[in-house]
Write a protein that holds these residues in place. Sequence first.
Motif, short mmCIF file in Angstrom:
data_model
loop_
_atom_site.label_atom_id
_atom_site.label_comp_id
_atom_site.label_asym_id
_atom_site.label_seq_id
_atom_site.Cartn_x
_atom_site.Cartn_y
_atom_site.Cartn_z
N GLN A 35 -10.17 6.94 -2.73
CA GLN A 35 -10.65 6.86 -1.36
C GLN A 35 -12.04 6.22 -1.35
OE1 GLN A 35 -10.60 10.90 0.02
NE2 GLN A 35 -8.36 10.97 0.24
N ALA A 55 -5.45 10.01 -5.55
CA ALA A 55 -5.62 8.81 -4.72
C ALA A 55 -7.07 8.37 -4.73
CB ALA A 55 -5.17 9.10 -3.29
N SER A 71 0.83 -1.19 0.00
CA SER A 71 0.00 0.00 0.00
C SER A 71 0.87 1.25 0.00
CB SER A 71 -0.92 0.01 1.22
OG SER A 71 -1.67 1.21 1.28
N SER A 128 1.43 6.91 -6.69
CA SER A 128 0.41 7.90 -6.97
C SER A 128 0.96 9.30 -6.77
CB SER A 128 -0.80 7.69 -6.06
OG SER A 128 -1.43 6.46 -6.35
N HIS A 185 0.84 4.15 -2.77
CA HIS A 185 0.69 5.55 -2.37
C HIS A 185 1.82 6.39 -2.95
CE1 HIS A 185 0.15 8.58 1.20
NE2 HIS A 185 -0.25 9.08 0.04
#
Length: 240
Positions: A229, A227, A213, A220, A217
């Motif tokens: 969400q 991102a 993850s 990105s 992140h």
Amino acid sequence: MSQQRTGPTDGPDFPDLPEATVARLPEYLRALHHLAEDGHETVSSEGLAAAAGVNSAKLRKDLSHLGRTGTRGVGYDVTVLIDQIEHVLGLTHRRAVALVGVGNLGHALAGYAGFGSRGFRIAALFDADLSRVGEQINGLVVRHIDELPEIVDTESISIAVIATPAHAAQHVCDRLVAAGVTSVLNFAPCVLNVPDGVDVRKVDLAIELQILSFHEHRKSALTGLPAVQKNAHGGAEVAS
């Protein structure tokens, strides 16, 4: 995967390998076996490094710890290197392994056929749940945890896998150590306390996913992509 404790130092006739090198040797061995299966008798450092997913300079340094330098213009003898790495890893005979906890994860591990080709055999299955005891998995009968000392001794087991819930893992580990087990692979999401001379490797799938993850992140952020969400209804939405 992380290591929590390192056992005693190697003897004078055993290579004193850095932990990072030890962690990469199984990758080299896997790649070498694939090369052998495909009929390759030799492999260059670049070829083996690519197959193992490391850079060639790191591979050459790792293998130099084993006294292997390869032959210029020829590379490494695949069979000889397999034999040497298996010797260093203690895989010249199949090691007996005990598995404690035959829930969903333990059941899957017990049924995995790949251990045999990697130098191991699941020799015994244990659980404290009486509804599990007596069940047959991959030809083995699940034993009650109380039988652990006798079976560990009979099967000459020194390595065990813990696949229990976290709250039971330390108690199981203590019983394994008392029975003579000196190496533990822990799948329970907790840290185990063990005495000197006992090695523990921890596998936490959630931690591995969290690390991935982080990389997602970071990618990105580096690419400037928005991102993703969760919205209040649980669906995905792009953050502004």
